[in-house]
Design an enzyme around this catalytic site. Sequence first.
Site, PDB file in Angstrom:
ATOM      1  N   GLN A 144      -7.024   0.483   4.605  1.00 58.95           N
ATOM      2  CA  GLN A 144      -7.848  -0.048   5.701  1.00 58.95           C
ATOM      3  C   GLN A 144      -9.270  -0.326   5.243  1.00 58.95           C
ATOM      4  O   GLN A 144      -9.863  -1.339   5.612  1.00 58.95           O
ATOM      5  CB  GLN A 144      -7.883   0.943   6.880  1.00 58.95           C
ATOM      6  N   HIS A 158      -2.197  -7.539   2.825  1.00 56.88           N
ATOM      7  CA  HIS A 158      -2.077  -8.118   4.170  1.00 56.88           C
ATOM      8  C   HIS A 158      -3.094  -7.572   5.163  1.00 56.88           C
ATOM      9  O   HIS A 158      -3.170  -8.031   6.302  1.00 56.88           O
ATOM     10  CB  HIS A 158      -0.644  -7.999   4.700  1.00 56.88           C
ATOM     11  N   GLY A 181       0.836  -1.197   0.000  1.00 60.03           N
ATOM     12  CA  GLY A 181       0.000   0.000   0.000  1.00 60.03           C
ATOM     13  C   GLY A 181       0.872   1.249   0.000  1.00 60.03           C
ATOM     14  O   GLY A 181       0.565   2.250  -0.658  1.00 60.03           O
ATOM     15  N   CYS A 193       6.451   4.666  20.628  1.00 59.02           N
ATOM     16  CA  CYS A 193       7.734   5.167  21.096  1.00 59.02           C
ATOM     17  C   CYS A 193       8.759   4.928  20.000  1.00 59.02           C
ATOM     18  O   CYS A 193       9.350   3.869  19.912  1.00 59.02           O
ATOM     19  CB  CYS A 193       8.131   4.431  22.361  1.00 59.02           C
ATOM     20  N   THR A 201      10.284  -8.234 -11.925  1.00 60.89           N
ATOM     21  CA  THR A 201       9.615  -9.534 -12.040  1.00 60.89           C
ATOM     22  C   THR A 201       8.525  -9.630 -10.981  1.00 60.89           C
ATOM     23  O   THR A 201       8.751  -9.331  -9.811  1.00 60.89           O
ATOM     24  CB  THR A 201      10.650 -10.671 -11.870  1.00 60.89           C
TER      25      THR A 201
END
Length: 386
Positions: free
Chosen positions: A178, A200, A71, A325, A236
């Site tokens: 999302q 994913h 993405g 963090c 590729t």
Amino acid sequence: MQNVYLDHAATTPMDPEVLEVMTPYFTETFGNPSSIYSFASKSRAAIEKAREQVAVALNALPEEIFFTSSGTEADNWALKGTFEKAKGGHIITTQIEHHAVLYTGEYLEKTGGADVTYLPVDAEGRVRMEDLRAVVTDKTALVSIMFANNEIGTIQPIEEIGRFCRERGILFHTDAVQAAAQVDIDVKALSIDMMSLSAHKMYGPKGTGAFYLRRGLKLENFVHGGGQEKGKRASTENVAGIVGMGVAIEKMKTRLPQEKPRLSALRDRLIDGVLKAIPHAKLNGARGEERLPNNANFSFIGVEGETLLLDLDAKGISASTGSACTSGSLEPSHVLMALGLTHEEAHGSLRLTLGRGTSDAQIDYVLDVLPQIVAKRREMSPIWRA
Ligand code: PLP
């Protein structure tokens, strides 16, 4: 102790059926799709089938779908490709975009002299149409506004934004990384010119994404080299990944009519339960149809988000916070700050994102464990006691 995975916005588990369809393309069907012998043509055919599957899911044409590595790459392509083609110009985006868009915008400002406007949002994370109308100029080449936010789940008025941009002759890109796994997207009905997707987030493999580019639009080629993806994105192809993305999006689309109401109900039970059980808990983002069905995001004053994550982890719950963090500095989330939250509220944030494996029993477990953890941490907190 239960194992409860509530971080589906970070990534989703691979659907075993997706893996099964992918596997032969790692092993026996390994031909290079660009080779001309018939053995390799199986790889080429598999890519074209996946392109068709992605196109059908979005009401696009196969020729409008380009496979990428992520993405992030698709977002980079939209901004850099448009900017280069337009030879400069004005880009409008929002303060709450993913860093794949924000940092690309900053890069173009720094290196290409781009003029980028970062629109503010309202207290629930929505872009106001009047703000967009007010900043458009004759030089505006691109509007890039995410379909739904990854932290707070707020869904933008995409149809209105698309219509406005089409009327003004401005290109419209949306990062739907999302949203594509949670809501129906019809690129034609929504007047979308470019869109970014990632496999994913939809129970497909990591390292594969897609870029929708409306027919007839010309962008600069993004990766230079061979003739793959019509020469626009050389290298590729990740055949197995692409095959996985095609199956994943097709399955996701089939499941959506059942999964969307199921997740929305679980989400609302979680939100209502947390707001009831935890004093001064605050929901970040919109409610109902304007929120992704799988997203809940809270702030608990007097608690550090990272501490909360460790306590939840000790109880088997995987979640996320907006106070990542990074390299030693505890930066509050730019998204939560754009909503107008205080530093304390942003630091005490918790994102819970549901998915296929989330059950009623898991929500009960979170509603049992979370209030105890927050209460215990608040007892130790000087801010809370003061
Ligand atoms: N855009 C949004 C809204 C995201 O949530 C993410 C990932 O979290 C990305 C872009 C990046 O996607 P990828 O992990 O495929 O690079």
